[in-house]
Motif scaffolding. Structure first.
Motif, PDB file in Angstrom:
ATOM      1  N   UNK B  42       0.763  -1.190   0.042  1.00 40.99           N
ATOM      2  CA  UNK B  42      -0.062  -0.052  -0.100  1.00 40.99           C
ATOM      3  C   UNK B  42       0.876   1.163   0.095  1.00 40.99           C
ATOM      4  N   UNK B  43       0.615   2.134  -0.789  1.00 42.49           N
ATOM      5  CA  UNK B  43       1.460   3.405  -1.030  1.00 42.49           C
ATOM      6  C   UNK B  43       0.908   4.545  -0.238  1.00 42.49           C
ATOM      7  N   UNK B  44      -0.427   4.383  -0.082  1.00 41.47           N
ATOM      8  CA  UNK B  44      -0.967   5.694   0.598  1.00 41.47           C
ATOM      9  C   UNK B  44      -1.086   5.606   1.910  1.00 41.47           C
ATOM     10  N   UNK B  82       7.637  14.907   6.146  1.00 40.57           N
ATOM     11  CA  UNK B  82       6.623  13.869   5.613  1.00 40.57           C
ATOM     12  C   UNK B  82       6.913  13.509   4.120  1.00 40.57           C
ATOM     13  N   UNK B  83       7.507  14.700   3.469  1.00 42.15           N
ATOM     14  CA  UNK B  83       7.796  14.471   1.976  1.00 42.15           C
ATOM     15  C   UNK B  83       9.270  14.123   1.906  1.00 42.15           C
ATOM     16  N   UNK B  84      10.090  13.965   2.932  1.00 42.57           N
ATOM     17  CA  UNK B  84      11.546  13.151   2.528  1.00 42.57           C
ATOM     18  C   UNK B  84      11.599  12.081   2.074  1.00 42.57           C
ATOM     19  N   UNK B  85      12.727  11.545   1.654  1.00 39.81           N
ATOM     20  CA  UNK B  85      12.735  10.446   0.940  1.00 39.81           C
ATOM     21  C   UNK B  85      11.817  10.224  -0.219  1.00 39.81           C
ATOM     22  N   UNK B 103      -3.111  12.491   2.045  1.00 39.52           N
ATOM     23  CA  UNK B 103      -2.199  11.193   1.956  1.00 39.52           C
ATOM     24  C   UNK B 103      -0.820  11.537   1.913  1.00 39.52           C
ATOM     25  N   UNK B 104       0.004  10.822   2.682  1.00 35.22           N
ATOM     26  CA  UNK B 104       1.301  10.758   2.266  1.00 35.22           C
ATOM     27  C   UNK B 104       1.756   9.262   1.432  1.00 35.22           C
ATOM     28  N   UNK B 123       9.841   3.896   9.572  1.00 33.41           N
ATOM     29  CA  UNK B 123      10.531   4.336  10.682  1.00 33.41           C
ATOM     30  C   UNK B 123      10.941   5.756  10.542  1.00 33.41           C
ATOM     31  N   UNK B 124      11.123   6.237   9.323  1.00 33.62           N
ATOM     32  CA  UNK B 124      11.552   7.589   8.942  1.00 33.62           C
ATOM     33  C   UNK B 124      10.441   8.675   9.470  1.00 33.62           C
ATOM     34  N   UNK B 125       9.282   8.142   9.229  1.00 32.09           N
ATOM     35  CA  UNK B 125       8.161   9.125   9.459  1.00 32.09           C
ATOM     36  C   UNK B 125       8.145   9.202  10.976  1.00 32.09           C
ATOM     37  N   UNK B 126       8.029   7.954  11.657  1.00 29.02           N
ATOM     38  CA  UNK B 126       7.953   7.676  13.315  1.00 29.02           C
ATOM     39  C   UNK B 126       9.058   8.486  13.846  1.00 29.02           C
TER      40      UNK B 126
END
Lengths: 194, 139
Positions: B42-44, B82-85, B103-104, B123-126
């Motif tokens: 799931x991408x969203x 949230x827009x990183x990576x 949506x992210x 992990x990055x978002x957390x």
């Protein structure tokens, strides 16, 4: 720099010959060790690897006092109790639960963790029965996933820079590398922001 | 009907948390990556735009979404983080219930790589998130 990188390459190649693991990937960038050591990209990758594994000897857990040993024993007991409760709960409810290999790996991971001065880890089970073991400090976090198929996935995020590695749980290499990972957390082990 | 302005990097988006154990951990300062881990493939990731008020309304909305769990709050981070990576954040208002919805969106990748990347993104978002509890007095 080149000399250091060459030494690191030698180390990495020995490691590769000794066992097929680890494969360390630095975000969409490098598979270590590189197949062609003379290439710039390989040297760049090794420089990065070397910074991640600078000196194995320097990252052994430090000796603890008796009081610290008691506290560590309590922390270890708490982690193992939580693992046991999660596993028994999953079995009782008919959900997938970790196999003996994943449990043994988690216990080894927990033992190593408490030997460092680190915040309490978070343990959870996934739907497939794998164990998630998460530990973080202010700006560094590591997520370990111990799967039923003998795969240990390690995901790191240090100052927003992601990296990852894969090991065999039954292998020996992850136990050699883990102290370095954990020592890097210990170096900034203050409570995370609230 | 509320119309929100276009997304900007400095505003925050929050991932709703229902699980009490995860909420307790989050309140102690540890947002666990699983909060941002959707099902394989799931991408969203659904999030709420939490910088525009309406938190009471959103809490009430989320309360009714899961019969066996209560809504506790959000793991919240800036749109910039949230827009990183190579992730994207897109507004996706659900009218009329949730004009704050967004949506992210994770970048695409090959199947096996994508499943691993999902965990890396989680992990990055957390790590970039802070805990935003539901407004007091809202349940």
């Amino acid at each position: 720099m080149l000399r250091d990188s060459t030494a690191a390459l030698s180390e990495a190649v020995k490691c590769r010959q000794w066992q097929s693991e680890p494969t360390v990937r630095l975000q969409e960038e490098t598979v270590i060790p590189p197949p062609f050591p003379s290439e710039r990209s390989g040297i760049f990758g090794l420089t990065r690897l070397q910074s991640a594994f600078p000196d194995r000897q320097a990252h052994a857990p430090r000796k603890q006092s008796t009081a610290e040993e008691d506290a560590s024993a309590k922390r270890l007991n708490a982690i193992l109790t939580e693992l046991s409760e999660l596993t028994e709960g999953a079995r009782a409810e008919g959900r997938a639960s970790p196999n003996d290999s994943a449990i043994a790996g988690t216990r080894a991971l927990a033992k190593l963790c408490v030997s460092f001065r680190l915040p309490e880890p978070t343990i959870d089970l996934n739907d497939d029965g794998s164990v998630e073991f998460f530990i973080r400090t202010r700006s560094r976090g590591i997520l370990f996933i111990l799967r039923q198929d003998d795969l240990l996935q390690v995901f790191g995020d240090f100052e927003s820079e992601p990296w990852r590695a894969r090991y065999q749980i039954s292998g020996k290499t992850w136990k050699l590398h883990l102290p370095t990972y954990l020592a890097s957390l210990e170096s900034e082990s203050s409570p995370p922001p609230t | 009907m509320i119309e929100l302005p276009p997304l900007i990097n400095t505003e925050e988006v929050g991932r709703a948390v229902w699980d009490s154990k995860k909420a307790k951990k989050a309140a102690s300062g540890v947002i666990v990556p699983k909060i941002f881990r959707e099902k394989d493939g799931t991408r969203e990731l659904s999030v709420d735009r939490v910088s525009h008020g309406g938190l009471l309304e959103l809490a009430g909305l989320h309360d009714g979404e899961r019969s066996d769990q209560s809504f506790h709050g959000w793991a919240s981070l800036s749109v910039e983080r949230a827009s990183a990576m190579n992730r994207k954040v897109e507004a996706d208002p659900i009218r009329p219930q949730n004009p704050y919805h967004a949506f992210i969106i994770l970048p695409d990748a090959e199947n096996e790589e994508f499943v691993e990347a999902q965990t890396q993104h989680a992990l990055n978002l957390a790590m970039a998130s802070r805990w935003l509890p539901r407004p007091s007095g809202s349940g």
